[in-house]
Design an enzyme around this catalytic site. Structure first.
Site, PDB file in Angstrom:
ATOM      1  N   GLU A 290       0.892  -1.060  -0.010  1.00 33.95           N
ATOM      2  CA  GLU A 290      -0.017   0.057   0.048  1.00 33.95           C
ATOM      3  C   GLU A 290       0.969   1.403   0.044  1.00 33.95           C
ATOM      4  O   GLU A 290       0.619   2.112  -0.793  1.00 33.95           O
ATOM      5  CB  GLU A 290      -0.812  -0.048   1.321  1.00 33.95           C
ATOM      6  CG  GLU A 290      -1.911   1.227   1.363  1.00 33.95           C
ATOM      7  CD  GLU A 290      -2.711   1.521   0.021  1.00 33.95           C
ATOM      8  OE1 GLU A 290      -2.399   2.306  -0.613  1.00 33.95           O
ATOM      9  OE2 GLU A 290      -3.478   0.441   0.047  1.00 33.95           O
ATOM     10  N   ASP A 294       1.273   4.168  -2.852  1.00 31.65           N
ATOM     11  CA  ASP A 294       1.056   5.657  -2.553  1.00 31.65           C
ATOM     12  C   ASP A 294       1.980   6.450  -3.190  1.00 31.65           C
ATOM     13  O   ASP A 294       1.832   7.616  -3.500  1.00 31.65           O
ATOM     14  CB  ASP A 294       0.612   5.933  -0.977  1.00 31.65           C
ATOM     15  CG  ASP A 294      -0.643   5.295  -0.470  1.00 31.65           C
ATOM     16  OD1 ASP A 294      -1.428   4.756  -1.394  1.00 31.65           O
ATOM     17  OD2 ASP A 294      -0.672   5.244   0.711  1.00 31.65           O
ATOM     18  N   SER A 560      -7.169   3.157  -3.248  1.00 33.15           N
ATOM     19  CA  SER A 560      -6.002   3.559  -2.878  1.00 33.15           C
ATOM     20  C   SER A 560      -5.019   4.116  -3.966  1.00 33.15           C
ATOM     21  O   SER A 560      -3.886   4.896  -3.536  1.00 33.15           O
ATOM     22  CB  SER A 560      -5.511   2.236  -2.205  1.00 33.15           C
ATOM     23  OG  SER A 560      -5.518   2.094  -0.905  1.00 33.15           O
TER      24      SER A 560
END
Length: 642
Positions: A290, A294, A560
């Protein structure tokens, strides 16, 4: 361009994937857990005391002025010290809290914003401080061990006029990263899916050299093509002079980001990533991918922006502390996060022993986040949060609610912190593509649509058979908050709704029968989410690099990806306009409300698709918000002061 591509979903259990559940590390416990007795008295924990704001109404008014053209305080953002002096706790109040903590044998560290005090001590010390005992518990759902107060915290009367909330005394809940892998269709068919893009862009522009043009293997170059970012690049707007921050709950390998940018042929500023490990930092674990997403997405959209990664442990006060640090530092012009939990998991009904099942007061971190977000807004820091990947039913991915293996009902719920009115909630769409599986016919999505996998569910029900698989409720998070009231910027927006009636979280106890854990407020005039959306469907998804997950992966999506993409867009706008952008929401709603949709609009209306309950529409909708972006047009509005 790419080597060793694989779809992460194919390595997962098909049953686990199709029900939308994740590994137990991300599970939350709505069922009353087994009380294992008083926790070890000498166990050391960190607690953050969030201090009450001074003059909050004046602060909110000032924030509104900073993003309202024509206001005397338009773009007059405050420094951290100015915020502390005008709206933070007074020096006398802080000294009183510190003295009180010292009397209890507790340490204290005050943030420069005067918004929070971090303190460390034992569970027994904090139990005495807050007039409760801290117990160990074992989840009946998955055997997870955790500790939390056995009763509601009581802020001592000596400091109750200063302290708004205490975060960190419970280790029950872990936040979830909001990314999703494409469904394992090849496990259901004798041949691979036939997938092709129907359109390169949503507005006819194209030509970014780093784009792949292949659904499931899209890059930040494709994002630039879809949402008309390329005109900014042609003007030399690449994020120079801007700083992006990522707030995350897992550590990562910075080399993942540099490998991704190199693999797609993107030139970037060297040595641009700084890591800040808050409270000791996050772990290299299942959430590391994750963090890689990002950084890769935000830094790919704005290739010459600086990047600061604030990572913290995924427990206790880690998330609050990471946000508080990023905002108090006030170095970043924009901040994004892709982690969250259902908003309702903060309610007293699910956290406080003996609380009524209608008690929706905050027993979690809603108030703590809110004050931090207010500080960010007045400092001109733009905030973004992923709205979730469980469509209109945010508890499904955490509890298995409403699925074949679920023990819960599935009420309409939204995700936190995206539901806070002072953060921009990033929703998800599906971009045009065609698909076919096995011997079924080729079908197409001809225009950008709200992301919800019921379109695939319907296809399978027709051509494979009903009830063979269950994709409920994967899709872009959206709906109506039942805690935060409708904010001023949504008052005149067509399409804003109230919460639905008859929504309850019920545990179907195999032995005792149904137990209503929470009755949600009906017809609540709440904040609607998301605010704006971009492509997030894994079927029209992306590649990313994650060492922890095996390298270069394809068929990845979820909101996300959207939150950091908006973060990167903000870095471009920061360079183009020459100033911080501030809180997006009042500005983008005003632009949409005044100018609507059309050739020169900053937004593309998303009229098709649904997130299992809310449908696309030529107006605001709870599937895609006010729509997807036309970044070049948004930039023109902002530079003109709209």
């Amino acid at each position: 361009m790419f080597a060793k591509l694989h779809r992460k979903s194919l390595s997962l259990s098909l049953g686990l994937l199709l029900t939308g559940l994740s590994a137990g590390a991300w599970a939350a416990n709505a069922v009353p857990a087994v009380d294992a007795g008083v926790a070890s008295a000498n166990q050391t924990v960190q607690v953050t005391l969030v201090l009450k704001l001074r003059n909050q109404a004046a602060l909110e008014d000032y924030i509104k002025q900073t993003v309202t053209p024509g206001s005397p305080n338009y773009q007059q953002f405050l420094t951290t010290s100015q915020f502390a002096a005008q709206y933070g706790a007074t020096a006398d109040a802080i000294a009183r809290v510190q003295s009180f903590l010292q009397q209890q044998g507790l340490s204290s560290q005050v943030l420069p914003s005067h918004l929070a005090i971090r303190t460390s001590g034992t569970l027994s010390q904090f139990g005495r401080l807050f007039q409760t005992s801290v117990h160990d518990y074992v989840s009946r759902q998955d055997g997870h061990h955790f500790h939390k107060p056995a009763s509601s915290l009581q802020i001592p009367s000596a400091i109750a006029d200063v302290v708004a909330a205490a975060s960190g005394l419970s280790s029950e809940r872990a936040y979830r990263p909001h990314h999703v892998s494409a469904s394992a269709f090849t496990a259901l068919s004798s041949q691979s899916p036939k997938v092709s893009a129907l359109s390169a862009t949503s507005d006819g522009s194209s030509g970014n050299p780093t784009a792949s043009g292949v659904p499931g293997q899209y890059t930040v170059g494709d994002v630039a093509n879809f949402y008309n970012i390329n005109p900014l690049y042609k003007r030399g707007v690449v994020g120079k002079g801007s700083t992006i921050a990522i707030v995350t709950l897992s550590n990562f390998y910075p080399s993942d980001a540099t490998a991704y940018w190199s693999d797609i042929g993107l030139a970037t500023k060297p040595n641009r990533i700084t890591q800040v490990h808050v409270d000791g930092g996050g772990a290299i674990d299942g959430g590391s991918g994750e963090t890689s997403i990002d950084v890769e997405q935000s830094g790919g959209v704005a290739p010459y922006a600086n990047i600061i990664v604030y990572d913290a442990p995924n427990a206790g006060n880690g998330y609050v502390d990471a946000f508080a640090q990023a905002v108090s530092d006030n170095i970043a012009d924009s901040i994004s996060t892709s982690w969250g939990l259902p908003e309702i998991f903060n309610f007293a009904a699910l956290n406080v022993a003996g609380a009524s099942n209608t008690d929706t007061s905050d027993a979690g971190d809603l108030r703590a986040f809110h004050e931090i977000f207010l500080e960010a807004a007045v400092q001109g820091q733009s905030l973004f949060a992923a709205s979730g990947d469980s469509g209109a039913y945010d508890t499904v991915r955490d509890l298995g609610a409403g699925t074949a293996v679920g023990d819960y009902t599935a009420p309409l719920t939204v995700d936190s912190p995206a539901s806070d009115p002072y953060i921009t909630a990033a929703g998800g769409t599906t971009t045009p593509y065609s698909y076919a599986f096995g011997t079924g016919p080729t079908e197409s999505i001809s225009r950008e649509s709200v992301w919800g996998w019921d379109y695939i569910q319907n296809y399978f029900d027709t051509y494979i058979g009903p009830n063979v698989i269950n994709l409920f409720s994967s899709g872009g998070g959206g709906g109506v908050s039942v805690y935060w009231h409708k904010p001023f910027y949504q008052v005149f927006t067509d399409g804003i709704r109230r919460s639905e009636s008859h929504q309850s979280l019920v545990y179907n106890d195999p032995s005792a029968g149904p137990t209503t854990l929470l009755q949600l407020p009906s017809r609540f005039t709440g904040r609607n989410v998301p605010d704006v959306s971009l492509n997030a469907d894994p079927e029209t998804g992306y590649i990313f690099v994650s060492t922890f997950d095996g390298g270069l992966l394809a068929g990845e999506g979820g909101t996300s990806f959207v939150a950091p993409q908006l973060n990167g867009v903000t870095a471009l706008l920061r360079q183009s306009t020459g100033h911080r952008i501030g809180l997006w929401n009042p500005q983008i709603y005003a632009i949409q409300n005044i100018f609507g949709y059309g050739r020169f609009s900053a937004f593309n209306s998303v009229r098709a698709g649904d997130n299992w309950f809310y449908y696309g529409a030529p107006r605001y909708n709870q599937g895609a918000g006010i729509g997807s972006l036309n970044v070049a047009n948004l930039d023109a509005f902002l530079r003109a002061g709209f």
